[in-house]
Design an enzyme around this catalytic site. Sequence first.
Site, mmCIF file in Angstrom:
data_model
loop_
_atom_site.group_PDB
_atom_site.id
_atom_site.type_symbol
_atom_site.label_atom_id
_atom_site.label_comp_id
_atom_site.label_asym_id
_atom_site.label_seq_id
_atom_site.Cartn_x
_atom_site.Cartn_y
_atom_site.Cartn_z
ATOM 1 N N MET A 7 0.802 -1.214 0.000
ATOM 2 C CA MET A 7 0.000 0.000 0.000
ATOM 3 C C MET A 7 0.839 1.270 0.000
ATOM 4 O O MET A 7 1.668 1.468 0.874
ATOM 5 C CB MET A 7 -0.933 -0.012 1.208
ATOM 6 C CG MET A 7 -1.696 -1.314 1.340
ATOM 7 S SD MET A 7 -2.587 -1.769 -0.155
ATOM 8 C CE MET A 7 -3.279 -3.338 0.334
ATOM 9 N N CYS A 8 0.586 2.122 -0.961
ATOM 10 C CA CYS A 8 1.352 3.353 -1.140
ATOM 11 C C CYS A 8 0.418 4.461 -1.620
ATOM 12 O O CYS A 8 -0.729 4.215 -1.980
ATOM 13 C CB CYS A 8 2.465 3.158 -2.177
ATOM 14 S SG CYS A 8 3.453 1.659 -1.956
ATOM 15 N N THR A 9 0.939 5.688 -1.652
ATOM 16 C CA THR A 9 0.188 6.843 -2.128
ATOM 17 C C THR A 9 1.078 7.701 -3.008
ATOM 18 O O THR A 9 2.223 7.980 -2.636
ATOM 19 C CB THR A 9 -0.326 7.691 -0.946
ATOM 20 O OG1 THR A 9 -1.090 6.873 -0.058
ATOM 21 C CG2 THR A 9 -1.186 8.839 -1.442
ATOM 22 N N THR A 25 4.584 7.560 -1.033
ATOM 23 C CA THR A 25 4.946 6.783 0.144
ATOM 24 C C THR A 25 5.131 5.334 -0.287
ATOM 25 O O THR A 25 4.486 4.873 -1.228
ATOM 26 C CB THR A 25 3.854 6.845 1.222
ATOM 27 O OG1 THR A 25 2.675 6.156 0.760
ATOM 28 C CG2 THR A 25 3.489 8.283 1.568
ATOM 29 N N ARG A 218 -7.023 7.253 2.299
ATOM 30 C CA ARG A 218 -5.824 8.005 1.922
ATOM 31 C C ARG A 218 -6.045 8.777 0.621
ATOM 32 O O ARG A 218 -5.571 9.914 0.473
ATOM 33 C CB ARG A 218 -4.635 7.051 1.792
ATOM 34 C CG ARG A 218 -4.161 6.518 3.138
ATOM 35 C CD ARG A 218 -2.930 5.634 3.018
ATOM 36 N NE ARG A 218 -3.266 4.281 2.598
ATOM 37 C CZ ARG A 218 -2.950 3.737 1.435
ATOM 38 N NH1 ARG A 218 -2.287 4.449 0.531
ATOM 39 N NH2 ARG A 218 -3.268 2.501 1.153
#
Length: 330
Positions: A7-9, A25, A218
């Site tokens: 999981m990243c943004t 991220t 997010r």
Amino acid sequence: MESLFVMCTRILWNTNTVATSVGRTMDWAESTEPRIYILPKGLARDGGRVGPVNVIAENPAKWTSKYGSVVVSAYGLASVDGINEVGLGMHLLFLTATDFGPRDPEKAGVHAGLWGQYLLDNASTVEEALKLHEQIQPVMVEHGGFKTSLHLAIEDATGDSAIIEYAAGELKIYHGPEHRVMTNDPPYDEQLRQLEKWNFKDATRETPLPGNVNPIDRFVRANYFLQTLREPQDERAAIATVFSIARNASVPFNAPYKRVGTIYDTEYRTVTNLNGRRYFFELTTSPNVIWVDLAKVDLSAGSDVQVLDPDNIELSGSVSQRFEKAAQPF
């Protein structure tokens, strides 16, 4: 079988006049063993190999890099984030629904860990990258029980942007400067539909916001804070602003995740000044931000591949001259 990257943004700030800046991220349940690489132009690539292993039997993509780049690797096997010398950026993030479809030997195959690197090596703009993308097919690979279930975001110094996904074997491309935030599940079109449920007009501190660490929360938060930004005074303010949103979209240490007992902490954050060709990196276990100025490193053909381990508490500020020759080409 789990995904290799989780999981990243990704956050693109392309509405200011000082510095087109993009942050991301990296969230994962263990260290991805990140290394920052300086990759000169003129490197020979084989998109069908993961290390010494051939993973694409028929029509693997082979190319020589046209542009030099600075990238972050994962497990020494993939380029997951970076910028090339002409200001094209790329970011690989997890997507559960990823399905690249059956192998089409009419298109050159690139294993998913080199998907973004192929575009950095060969394209100067998002438009050019999308045209090149028509010639290739990303291929799912596995390593150590993990698979590369990924989607890709790219952007350039003009602020143009594209998000590229494969779901149910179908390629979907969302092209335009309005596509500024990408997280993970569900696929991007559904994330956009979820965002429509929120009205942030005339927002104040009383405006309700989703506050957990799942991808939709997010996605909504990052979009909300992006629309509140003021024109920065200089590059320092622009980079700090994007870092502030990336930190807000990060996963705190030990935050509960999808299943009881699972955690996917944010391991690091990056912010890139696409106009100034500067790449900033922040390891979450370090108090320091470091950066690489692409104008101060050797990206000429024939120069050495260089590497830096960012897990060094003594590193701070500009690290352009702290790299060492890589023991073996990445």
